[in-house]
Write a protein that holds these residues in place. Structure first.
Motif, PDB file in Angstrom:
ATOM      1  N   GLU A 148       8.906   2.843   0.506  1.00 39.50           N
ATOM      2  CA  GLU A 148       8.554   4.253   0.378  1.00 39.50           C
ATOM      3  C   GLU A 148       8.525   4.906   1.758  1.00 39.50           C
ATOM      4  OE1 GLU A 148       5.421   4.407  -3.177  1.00 39.50           O
ATOM      5  OE2 GLU A 148       5.034   2.932  -1.633  1.00 39.50           O
ATOM      6  N   GLU A 187       8.827  -1.024   9.696  1.00 34.41           N
ATOM      7  CA  GLU A 187       7.429  -1.441   9.751  1.00 34.41           C
ATOM      8  C   GLU A 187       7.353  -2.876  10.239  1.00 34.41           C
ATOM      9  OE1 GLU A 187       4.429  -1.555   6.258  1.00 34.41           O
ATOM     10  OE2 GLU A 187       4.576   0.492   6.975  1.00 34.41           O
ATOM     11  N   ILE A 188       6.517  -3.126  11.232  1.00 32.72           N
ATOM     12  CA  ILE A 188       6.324  -4.494  11.728  1.00 32.72           C
ATOM     13  C   ILE A 188       4.839  -4.828  11.589  1.00 32.72           C
ATOM     14  CG2 ILE A 188       8.266  -4.481  13.332  1.00 32.72           C
ATOM     15  CD1 ILE A 188       6.233  -3.827  15.561  1.00 32.72           C
ATOM     16  N   ASP A 189       4.487  -6.087  11.828  1.00 31.77           N
ATOM     17  CA  ASP A 189       3.079  -6.468  11.718  1.00 31.77           C
ATOM     18  C   ASP A 189       2.267  -5.711  12.757  1.00 31.77           C
ATOM     19  OD1 ASP A 189       3.422  -8.240   9.632  1.00 31.77           O
ATOM     20  OD2 ASP A 189       4.087  -9.811  10.977  1.00 31.77           O
ATOM     21  N   GLY A 190       1.330  -4.928  12.282  1.00 29.80           N
ATOM     22  CA  GLY A 190       0.442  -4.214  13.187  1.00 29.80           C
ATOM     23  C   GLY A 190       1.052  -3.007  13.847  1.00 29.80           C
ATOM     24  N   GLY A 191       2.093  -2.420  13.271  1.00 27.25           N
ATOM     25  CA  GLY A 191       2.673  -1.221  13.865  1.00 27.25           C
ATOM     26  C   GLY A 191       4.025  -0.890  13.291  1.00 27.25           C
ATOM     27  N   LYS A 192       4.803  -0.136  14.053  1.00 23.93           N
ATOM     28  CA  LYS A 192       6.163   0.167  13.624  1.00 23.93           C
ATOM     29  C   LYS A 192       7.080   0.173  14.836  1.00 23.93           C
ATOM     30  CE  LYS A 192       5.463   5.164  13.679  1.00 23.93           C
ATOM     31  NZ  LYS A 192       5.445   6.399  12.919  1.00 23.93           N
ATOM     32  N   ALA A 193       8.378   0.033  14.574  1.00 24.69           N
ATOM     33  CA  ALA A 193       9.360   0.003  15.653  1.00 24.69           C
ATOM     34  C   ALA A 193      10.512   0.912  15.291  1.00 24.69           C
ATOM     35  CB  ALA A 193       9.852  -1.426  15.857  1.00 24.69           C
ATOM     36  N   VAL A 194      11.096   1.517  16.291  1.00 29.22           N
ATOM     37  CA  VAL A 194      12.334   2.269  16.101  1.00 29.22           C
ATOM     38  C   VAL A 194      13.451   1.379  16.611  1.00 29.22           C
ATOM     39  CG1 VAL A 194      13.615   4.340  16.727  1.00 29.22           C
ATOM     40  CG2 VAL A 194      11.150   4.466  16.381  1.00 29.22           C
ATOM     41  N   VAL A 232      -5.938  -5.637  -4.527  1.00 21.49           N
ATOM     42  CA  VAL A 232      -7.252  -6.037  -4.001  1.00 21.49           C
ATOM     43  C   VAL A 232      -7.935  -7.130  -4.828  1.00 21.49           C
ATOM     44  CG1 VAL A 232      -7.622  -3.745  -2.999  1.00 21.49           C
ATOM     45  CG2 VAL A 232      -8.553  -4.240  -5.259  1.00 21.49           C
ATOM     46  N   LYS A 256      -3.057   4.725  -2.887  1.00 19.39           N
ATOM     47  CA  LYS A 256      -1.699   5.284  -2.757  1.00 19.39           C
ATOM     48  C   LYS A 256      -1.686   6.812  -2.726  1.00 19.39           C
ATOM     49  CE  LYS A 256       2.954   4.823  -4.654  1.00 19.39           C
ATOM     50  NZ  LYS A 256       3.295   6.236  -4.694  1.00 19.39           N
ATOM     51  N   TRP A 267       9.091   4.812  -6.141  1.00 16.65           N
ATOM     52  CA  TRP A 267       8.931   4.199  -7.462  1.00 16.65           C
ATOM     53  C   TRP A 267       8.961   5.289  -8.520  1.00 16.65           C
ATOM     54  CZ3 TRP A 267       7.384  -1.147  -8.372  1.00 16.65           C
ATOM     55  CH2 TRP A 267       7.448  -1.910  -7.199  1.00 16.65           C
ATOM     56  N   HIS A 308       0.637   5.369   6.165  1.00 17.83           N
ATOM     57  CA  HIS A 308       1.169   4.488   5.122  1.00 17.83           C
ATOM     58  C   HIS A 308       0.708   3.032   5.282  1.00 17.83           C
ATOM     59  CE1 HIS A 308       3.947   2.931   2.168  1.00 17.83           C
ATOM     60  NE2 HIS A 308       4.356   2.056   3.051  1.00 17.83           N
ATOM     61  N   HIS A 309       0.525   2.580   6.539  1.00 12.75           N
ATOM     62  CA  HIS A 309       0.177   1.161   6.727  1.00 12.75           C
ATOM     63  C   HIS A 309      -1.235   0.828   6.239  1.00 12.75           C
ATOM     64  CE1 HIS A 309      -1.382   2.803  10.607  1.00 12.75           C
ATOM     65  NE2 HIS A 309      -2.346   1.951  10.366  1.00 12.75           N
ATOM     66  N   THR A 332       2.235  -1.534  -4.506  1.00  9.74           N
ATOM     67  CA  THR A 332       3.397  -1.182  -3.695  1.00  9.74           C
ATOM     68  C   THR A 332       3.039  -1.057  -2.217  1.00  9.74           C
ATOM     69  OG1 THR A 332       3.011   1.153  -4.140  1.00  9.74           O
ATOM     70  CG2 THR A 332       4.573   0.021  -5.567  1.00  9.74           C
ATOM     71  N   HIS A 336      -2.160   1.830   3.187  1.00 11.42           N
ATOM     72  CA  HIS A 336      -2.061   1.865   1.717  1.00 11.42           C
ATOM     73  C   HIS A 336      -2.176   0.448   1.127  1.00 11.42           C
ATOM     74  CE1 HIS A 336       1.063   2.143  -1.787  1.00 11.42           C
ATOM     75  NE2 HIS A 336      -0.150   1.938  -2.236  1.00 11.42           N
ATOM     76  N   MET A 389       8.481   0.635  20.296  1.00 17.64           N
ATOM     77  CA  MET A 389       7.514  -0.061  19.441  1.00 17.64           C
ATOM     78  C   MET A 389       6.168   0.623  19.550  1.00 17.64           C
ATOM     79  SD  MET A 389       8.265  -4.097  19.716  1.00 17.64           S
ATOM     80  CE  MET A 389       7.325  -4.638  18.339  1.00 17.64           C
ATOM     81  N   GLU A 390       5.540   0.827  18.401  1.00 16.23           N
ATOM     82  CA  GLU A 390       4.200   1.424  18.399  1.00 16.23           C
ATOM     83  C   GLU A 390       3.287   0.488  17.631  1.00 16.23           C
ATOM     84  OE1 GLU A 390       4.356   5.288  16.628  1.00 16.23           O
ATOM     85  OE2 GLU A 390       5.966   5.935  17.958  1.00 16.23           O
ATOM     86  N   THR A 391       2.275  -0.033  18.295  1.00 17.92           N
ATOM     87  CA  THR A 391       1.335  -0.901  17.591  1.00 17.92           C
ATOM     88  C   THR A 391      -0.010  -0.192  17.474  1.00 17.92           C
ATOM     89  OG1 THR A 391       0.858  -1.972  19.676  1.00 17.92           O
ATOM     90  CG2 THR A 391       2.401  -3.097  18.240  1.00 17.92           C
ATOM     91  N   HIS A 392      -0.715  -0.543  16.412  1.00 22.41           N
ATOM     92  CA  HIS A 392      -2.015   0.080  16.173  1.00 22.41           C
ATOM     93  C   HIS A 392      -3.067  -0.671  16.976  1.00 22.41           C
ATOM     94  CE1 HIS A 392       0.421   1.664  13.033  1.00 22.41           C
ATOM     95  NE2 HIS A 392       0.401   0.553  12.337  1.00 22.41           N
ATOM     96  N   SER A 417       3.902 -12.700   6.605  1.00 25.80           N
ATOM     97  CA  SER A 417       3.979 -11.537   7.497  1.00 25.80           C
ATOM     98  C   SER A 417       5.275 -10.803   7.180  1.00 25.80           C
ATOM     99  CB  SER A 417       3.971 -11.968   8.968  1.00 25.80           C
ATOM    100  OG  SER A 417       5.203 -12.558   9.293  1.00 25.80           O
ATOM    101  N   ASN A 418       5.518  -9.694   7.874  1.00 28.70           N
ATOM    102  CA  ASN A 418       6.759  -8.956   7.645  1.00 28.70           C
ATOM    103  C   ASN A 418       7.981  -9.796   7.976  1.00 28.70           C
ATOM    104  OD1 ASN A 418       5.843  -6.539   6.635  1.00 28.70           O
ATOM    105  ND2 ASN A 418       5.517  -5.640   8.654  1.00 28.70           N
ATOM    106  N   THR A 419       7.879 -10.633   9.016  1.00 29.97           N
ATOM    107  CA  THR A 419       9.045 -11.413   9.413  1.00 29.97           C
ATOM    108  C   THR A 419       9.132 -12.764   8.694  1.00 29.97           C
ATOM    109  OG1 THR A 419       7.754 -12.079  11.321  1.00 29.97           O
ATOM    110  CG2 THR A 419       9.456 -10.449  11.713  1.00 29.97           C
TER     111      THR A 419
END
Lengths: 99, 321
Positions: free
Chosen positions: A32, A12-19, B278, B237, A37, B247-248, B254, B250, B191-194, B94-96
């Motif tokens: 998950e 999972e990356i910011d604003g999307g996902k990567a393989v 929230v 969830k 959990w 999932h993104h 968690t 949720h 890469m797939e971005t929304h 952020s994630n990174t």
């Protein structure tokens, strides 16, 4: 997925996902549905109550001093609005949020 | 003179709103007594940035085919930070940022403080309020003002910046290319971005929905309300667990923790795990058929009613505004 000593991962990356793929060895942080959990069993809860907790000091000397902790209680208005008076809700939100 | 590194992001050629807020906050916080080292992975090479009082050096991190969170890139980045004698590193959550912040903290022995809600200077140390236990409590810390890594929530400073939304004086900055060695990195296959959706952590307004929607095919009324409000959509969830929504979306203990100005919860009972995600929201509106739903006790405004009746009428009123 393990393929010829190479890992193929969905991340999972910011604003999307990567393989992505990487070579082993690797340290993976999972979420998950891989890391699901679990609700602890009653037996586990009872065992945990008497389990010895070893307190370990951090290896790096910390420059942080914990002064205090306080409960973060946000006071909410708890105002009920009749479902046939939605204009009232929108008026309140215009004042509060200015959208 | 303090050397401060700030990691910034761009949306296309524009500086992201949360990076802009963090820069303006730093500008008011430090005044002219600072040298900024701005690091980015997606700068356009030359960009308009707020005209900061301190001097600015900007670096474009080139870690081709990587998310720059691999060990080799991070080690190289750590060396650059040591080389520039950086005293402090500020990042937006952020994630990174977690991996970058943790790495800098462990490799350079910097103190790391995540979830910063407030920061003030007192003599030779900072007084920091940080959120702990999923936002249930706040810890007050004293931290030294050097060798410090701070991770700030997205949008930090936007309330206190006096000129963040008005005409900010800008300056064109050229980003120096910073090539990182990639000996042992992983490779991005896809890469797939929304695209086209508002990212949840950055949204000012969020419309969330739960199992009260009864069927994933009913989400149209949620999306319509979200579009009318220029809001992001979220879910509880159970809804993401049964694959009604991705999932993104949720939100909860968690999932993603959000702090928008307004959160509208539709058909969500208000389990404590959802509230943990929230409770940083400015105002909360709860719409539910069950008057006993626990979420009403944590709401600013509550409406007891059928979602399929209330939401279309609410959307209509907002569209007519």
């Amino acid at each position: 997925m393990l393929k010829e000593l190479k890992l193929n991962l969905e991340v999972e990356i910011d604003g999307g996902k990567a393989v992505v793929s990487c070579n082993l060895p690797a340290v993976l942080g999972c979420q998950e549905p891989i890391a699901e959990w679990k609700i602890p069993s009653m037996r586990g809860i009872m065992t945990a109550r008497t389990k010895e907790i070893k307190i370990i000091s951090p290896s790096i000397s910390s420059g942080q001093v914990h002064v205090s902790e306080v409960i973060n209680e946000t006071n909410r208005k708890q105002m009920m609005i009749p479902s046939d008076q939605l204009n009232m809700l929108v008026d309140y939100l215009k004042q509060d949020v200015q959208f | 003179m303090k050397n401060l590194a700030i990691f910034i992001d761009f949306k296309g050629v524009e500086l992201s709103s949360y990076s802009n807020s963090l820069l303006l906050f730093a500008d008011e916080f430090f005044g002219s007594d600072v040298i900024y080292h701005l690091f980015s992975t997606n700068s356009p090479g030359q960009a308009s940035l707020p005209n900061l009082k301190g001097s600015v050096k900007a670096y474009q991190i080139n870690a081709k085919n990587s998310l720059y969170a691999g060990s080799a890139e991070l080690a190289c980045l750590g060396n650059k930070i040591a080389e520039h004698k950086i005293d402090e590193v500020w990042l937006s959550k952020s994630n990174t940022s977690d991996s970058i912040g943790s790495f800098i903290s462990s490799s350079l022995e910097f103190q790391i403080v995540p979830n910063i809600k407030q920061i003030t200077k007192q003599g030779d140390h900072y007084v920091i309020q940080k959120s702990i236990f999923s936002g249930k409590a706040i810890a007050n810390l004293e931290v030294q003002t050097s060798q410090f890594v701070g991770i700030f929530p997205k949008g930090f400073g936007s309330d206190s910046n006096s000129n963040s939304n008005s005409n900010v004086d800008v300056k064109s900055i050229i980003f120096e290319s910073l090539d990182l060695d990639l000996n042992n990195a992983y490779t991005i296959e896809k890469m797939e971005t929304h695209d086209g959706t508002i990212p949840l952590p950055e949204a000012a307004i969020v419309v969330g929905a739960g199992r009260g929607m009864k069927d994933p095919g009913n989400w149209g009324i949620i999306e319509e309300l979200a579009n009318a409000l220029r809001a992001a959509t979220a879910c509880s969830k159970p809804v993401s667990d049964i694959n009604w929504r991705p999932h993104h979306e949720h939100v909860g203990q968690t999932g993603i923790k959000i702090a928008p100005k307004l959160y509208i919860a539709c058909g969500i009972s208000g389990a404590i795990q959802h509230l943990a995600g929230v409770n940083g929201s400015g105002k909360i509106v709860v719409i539910n058929t069950d008057p006993e739903a626990p979420f009403f006790k944590h709401a600013d405004y509550g409406i007891v009613g059928d979602l399929f009746d209330v939401l279309p009428r609410l959307t209509k009123i907002i569209k007519e505004m």
